[in-house]
Design an enzyme around this catalytic site. Structure first.
Site, PDB file in Angstrom:
ATOM      1  N   ARG A  91      -0.876  -8.988   4.598  1.00 30.51           N
ATOM      2  CA  ARG A  91      -0.044  -8.075   5.381  1.00 30.51           C
ATOM      3  C   ARG A  91      -0.139  -6.684   4.774  1.00 30.51           C
ATOM      4  NH1 ARG A  91       0.576 -10.380   9.874  1.00 30.51           N
ATOM      5  NH2 ARG A  91       2.231  -8.926  10.375  1.00 30.51           N
ATOM      6  N   LEU A  93       1.476  -3.204   3.707  1.00 32.12           N
ATOM      7  CA  LEU A  93       2.805  -2.815   3.253  1.00 32.12           C
ATOM      8  C   LEU A  93       3.061  -1.357   3.618  1.00 32.12           C
ATOM      9  CD1 LEU A  93       2.640  -4.601  -0.183  1.00 32.12           C
ATOM     10  CD2 LEU A  93       3.981  -5.290   1.815  1.00 32.12           C
ATOM     11  N   ASN A 107      -3.745  -4.535  -5.935  1.00 28.32           N
ATOM     12  CA  ASN A 107      -4.377  -5.472  -5.001  1.00 28.32           C
ATOM     13  C   ASN A 107      -5.756  -5.823  -5.535  1.00 28.32           C
ATOM     14  OD1 ASN A 107      -4.799  -6.874  -2.446  1.00 28.32           O
ATOM     15  ND2 ASN A 107      -6.165  -5.197  -1.894  1.00 28.32           N
ATOM     16  N   HIS A 109      -9.510  -6.885  -4.163  1.00 26.92           N
ATOM     17  CA  HIS A 109     -10.299  -6.866  -2.929  1.00 26.92           C
ATOM     18  C   HIS A 109     -11.705  -7.386  -3.229  1.00 26.92           C
ATOM     19  CE1 HIS A 109     -11.452  -5.472   1.059  1.00 26.92           C
ATOM     20  NE2 HIS A 109     -12.578  -5.063   0.519  1.00 26.92           N
ATOM     21  N   ALA A 142      -0.874   3.990   0.769  1.00 27.44           N
ATOM     22  CA  ALA A 142      -0.641   3.745   2.195  1.00 27.44           C
ATOM     23  C   ALA A 142      -1.916   3.333   2.934  1.00 27.44           C
ATOM     24  CB  ALA A 142      -0.025   4.981   2.833  1.00 27.44           C
ATOM     25  N   GLY A 143      -3.081   3.855   2.526  1.00 28.65           N
ATOM     26  CA  GLY A 143      -4.320   3.530   3.227  1.00 28.65           C
ATOM     27  C   GLY A 143      -4.755   2.100   2.984  1.00 28.65           C
ATOM     28  N   ASP A 145      -6.981  -0.367   1.371  1.00 28.91           N
ATOM     29  CA  ASP A 145      -7.939  -0.554   0.274  1.00 28.91           C
ATOM     30  C   ASP A 145      -8.497   0.772  -0.246  1.00 28.91           C
ATOM     31  OD1 ASP A 145      -7.595  -3.293   0.593  1.00 28.91           O
ATOM     32  OD2 ASP A 145      -9.181  -3.417   2.077  1.00 28.91           O
TER      33      ASP A 145
END
Lengths: 212, 212
Positions: A91, A93, A107, A109, A142-143, A145
């Protein structure tokens, strides 16, 4: 340092963190809570088996993304979380979450960002025909990855790879990289100057990897 | 196999090819001609010093790109070129050139494509804050740095790197990768299935490179 792990699926990166903690390899990081947005996912079962506090915030119960974000924040509050690790959390955020935990959300990836952001990164890499791929641990902004990179690991893409075999090879590196970053953050060895993130006592950096 | 190298600047990748040829490491590939678009560039001098036929097609003498492309083709024709290597060649090639040599044109780019295409790739990588970068040898198609990948090599980005130091580290790998690809092409060891390029007798692929 209290760590929350958010996951949506099989939770193998969560398991890598659990195993690292059991071996005493997370330094002062403590796995304080695991949150999932898919009630019956394997990650949830792994957390329970490890005796870690769990919470479920089912995104399907929230019509608006911001309500989901707020519910997630509310579920995390009791655990006094210092670091949020997204480990296969599917999801996005938004401001309500990042406003509360911004700068302390990471995160992992499965690609060498900025190559192949978004979903199905391994499929994208196989289709493009790159000879190297890997994984990236980055701060979440906010973007999609696009936040500052903390650490990356590369693996070769083999001639006979498909999405699944490439994903499996990358996953081995994910399971090594993510715990090492969590430990470095917990030990205060990570500093950032804009987009340039520095990890003190980094890995020896003389290696190279070439593949044809 | 007659190889033409096109260059615009210092020509260090050209020199790597010249040195490889002198050591007998290019297999059946022969450096048949070197073309430059900047009359007094160092690459031109390197070719002359090595006794390789040279030609100059000065892009400033052509108002339309297609005319430049046609002049380039005309300059290459006498050398019966089988493979065109772009080694720091700073001009885009259009249909008139690619129509003649398409599928037999390769380029070396100082980044792990598809990350950081276009100019100043090393500067882009340093500014983004990646922990790994490298170089890519790829077939040239109409897009910018978007053709099928033949080979890639990765290097770590160090905490104190700037554009110049990163470029120097990548260049070491460029000088290894490009001659090995030219040799593989000359020996017929490169096959392509869409975007997936296979090089027979590839490098051992068990390695990984991790950096924080």
């Amino acid at each position: 340092m209290n760590v929350a792990v958010l996951a949506s699926g099989s939770g193998t990166n969560l398991q890598a963190l659990i195993d690292s903690a059991a071996r005493g390899e997370l330094g002062p990081a403590r796995l304080a809570a695991v949150g999932v947005n898919v009630p019956d996912c394997r990650a949830f079962a792994r957390a329970q088996a490890a005796g870690i506090a769990t919470f479920v915030v089912d995104h399907r119960q929230y019509a608006v993304r911001d309500e989901f974000d707020r519910a997630l924040v509310a579920a995390m509050e009791p655990h006094e979380i210092d670091l949020v690790v997204l480990a296969g959390f599917m999801r996005l955020l938004g401001p309500s979450f990042l406003g509360r935990y911004g700068g302390r959300v990471i995160n992992i990836h499965p690609a060498l960002l900025p190559a192949f952001p978004g979903v199905h990164a391994q499929r994208q890499a196989a289709a493009y025909g790159v000879k190297l791929s890997g994984c990236t641990v980055h701060f979440v902004e906010a973007g999609v990855d696009s936040g500052p990179v903390i650490a990356q690991a590369a693996v070769p893409v083999r001639d006979d790879d498909d999405e699944a075999s490439l994903a499996a090879r990358i996953l081995v590196e994910e399971h090594r990289l993510l715990p090492s970053v969590v430990r470095a953050l917990a030990e205060g060895r990570v500093t950032a100057d804009g987009r340039r993130v520095r990890v003190i006592e980094s890995w020896p950096s003389g290696e190279s990897l070439r593949t044809m």
